[in-house]
Design a protein around this motif. Sequence first.
Motif, PDB file in Angstrom:
ATOM      1  N   ALA A 294      -9.736   1.060   1.367  1.00 44.17           N
ATOM      2  CA  ALA A 294      -8.452   1.577   1.856  1.00 44.17           C
ATOM      3  C   ALA A 294      -8.129   0.997   3.237  1.00 44.17           C
ATOM      4  O   ALA A 294      -6.957   0.771   3.567  1.00 44.17           O
ATOM      5  N   GLU A 295      -9.159   0.723   4.040  1.00 41.39           N
ATOM      6  CA  GLU A 295      -8.942   0.088   5.346  1.00 41.39           C
ATOM      7  C   GLU A 295      -8.576  -1.384   5.187  1.00 41.39           C
ATOM      8  O   GLU A 295      -7.686  -1.896   5.878  1.00 41.39           O
ATOM      9  N   VAL A 296      -9.256  -2.058   4.268  1.00 39.90           N
ATOM     10  CA  VAL A 296      -9.006  -3.482   4.055  1.00 39.90           C
ATOM     11  C   VAL A 296      -7.657  -3.704   3.381  1.00 39.90           C
ATOM     12  O   VAL A 296      -6.964  -4.692   3.672  1.00 39.90           O
ATOM     13  N   HIS A 297      -7.278  -2.783   2.511  1.00 41.92           N
ATOM     14  CA  HIS A 297      -6.012  -2.891   1.765  1.00 41.92           C
ATOM     15  C   HIS A 297      -5.176  -1.633   2.014  1.00 41.92           C
ATOM     16  O   HIS A 297      -5.085  -0.748   1.151  1.00 41.92           O
ATOM     17  N   PRO A 298      -4.552  -1.531   3.166  1.00 39.72           N
ATOM     18  CA  PRO A 298      -3.810  -0.304   3.497  1.00 39.72           C
ATOM     19  C   PRO A 298      -2.691   0.026   2.513  1.00 39.72           C
ATOM     20  O   PRO A 298      -2.331   1.198   2.366  1.00 39.72           O
ATOM     21  N   ALA A 299      -2.162  -0.966   1.821  1.00 43.85           N
ATOM     22  CA  ALA A 299      -1.108  -0.693   0.840  1.00 43.85           C
ATOM     23  C   ALA A 299      -1.642   0.104  -0.342  1.00 43.85           C
ATOM     24  O   ALA A 299      -0.854   0.693  -1.091  1.00 43.85           O
ATOM     25  N   LEU A 300      -2.967   0.132  -0.511  1.00 38.38           N
ATOM     26  CA  LEU A 300      -3.579   0.896  -1.600  1.00 38.38           C
ATOM     27  C   LEU A 300      -4.201   2.198  -1.123  1.00 38.38           C
ATOM     28  O   LEU A 300      -4.797   2.924  -1.927  1.00 38.38           O
ATOM     29  N   ALA A 301      -4.064   2.496   0.166  1.00 39.56           N
ATOM     30  CA  ALA A 301      -4.701   3.698   0.711  1.00 39.56           C
ATOM     31  C   ALA A 301      -4.191   4.964   0.036  1.00 39.56           C
ATOM     32  O   ALA A 301      -4.948   5.931  -0.145  1.00 39.56           O
ATOM     33  N   HIS A 302      -2.929   4.976  -0.367  1.00 38.05           N
ATOM     34  CA  HIS A 302      -2.377   6.176  -1.009  1.00 38.05           C
ATOM     35  C   HIS A 302      -3.025   6.445  -2.360  1.00 38.05           C
ATOM     36  O   HIS A 302      -2.938   7.569  -2.882  1.00 38.05           O
ATOM     37  N   ARG A 303      -3.675   5.439  -2.933  1.00 38.40           N
ATOM     38  CA  ARG A 303      -4.432   5.609  -4.174  1.00 38.40           C
ATOM     39  C   ARG A 303      -5.905   5.895  -3.883  1.00 38.40           C
ATOM     40  O   ARG A 303      -6.515   6.776  -4.487  1.00 38.40           O
TER      41      ARG A 303
END
Length: 334
Positions: A169-178
Motif C-alpha cells: 500500500a505504501e509502494v502503490h498508494p493508488a491501491l491503498a484503498h484496497r
Amino acid sequence: MPSETEIVEALKAAGYLAPDARPRLECLTGGVSSDVFRLDTPAGPVCVKRALARLRVAADWRAPVIRSQYEVEWLRTARRFAGAAVPEILFEDRSRNLFVMSFYDPQTHPVWKPELAAGRVDAGFAGQVGRMLATIHAGTAGSPEIAARFETTALFEDLRLAPFLRRCAEVHPALAHRLIPLADRTAAARIALVHGDVSPKNILHGPDGPVLLDAECAWYGDPAFDLAFCSAHLLLKCVWKPDHASAYLDAFYALQRAYLPGVAWESPADLDSRAAPLAAAILLARVDGKSPADYVRTPEDKGFVRDVAKRLVAEGTPAMAALAAVWKEALGTR
C-alpha cells in the motif's frame, strides 16, 4: 550466525544433551528467520531451530523471538489433527528461544520447491497439501481454548500483514484503498489456527504425503490466508519456470479442489471469496513487499507479476478460480 559450540553448549545447559556429549552439528541452508541445524545424537539425527531477531532479508525486518514459542505450540496443536504431516517436538528451551524436532532425510523427504522447479509437479500431492490444511483448519475452527493460546495478531502483523499488504500500500498508494482494508479485515478475523507461511519451501515431499514446517507466523485468525499464500506460490512458479506453467496451474486447481470440500466451519464460497483478494495482494508483495520472491529476478518477470497483480488487486477477484483464469490468460500473452 551462532557457532556450533554455542548451540551445543546451550543444549547441554538446558539439559537436552549430557554435559560430556560431543555431538556433530551441521548448519542447514535456507534459514531466513531462524538458525536451523542438524544434530546427530546416539538416537539418530534431530533438527534444532532458534529464532532470529533480525530476519535475513535486504530490508530491515525485525520480529520478536517469542514467535519460537508459538511455532512450537502450532506444531503440537496441528499434530493432533494432521499427525505425521507435522514434525514432532522433542525438546524446547523457551529461555533461549530454541527447540528440537523431528529430522527428515532429504533423500526421502525433498523440499517441494526444488521438486517443482525441476518440473516434477504432482497435482495429487498438491491435493494432499490442500486436504492437510483443511484438516488442521477444521480441527481448530471455533475453539476458544486454542484461540486463547494464539493471541499473536501483533506478531502476524509484524511478519505478514505489515511487510506484505501494508508495504504494498505504501509502494502503490493508488491501491491503498484496497490493500489497507484487506489487511485490517484479515487482522480482525478469529476463525481457525493459521500457519501463515504455507510455501513450497516449507513443505517436504514425503513418501506418505506432505510434511509442513516453519510455523513461525502461527496465529488464530483467517484460514483463507493459508490457502491464498500457498496458491500464490504455485502461480508464481509459472513465471519462474514457464515450461511447466500448465502443470503448476493443474497443481493450483488441485489444491483448491481438495481444500474447499473440507471447509466445514463456514461456507466454502465465503472462504474462497476472502482467499482470492489475499492471493492477489500476496502476488504483488512477492515483488514489492519486504520479502520478495528470490526466484522472480528479471525486470521482465517482476514487471509481469507486478502488472497482473496490480490489476487483480484493483479490479477485485470473486474467487480463486477467477484469479487463476486471469493469470493464465496473462501468461498466454507474454
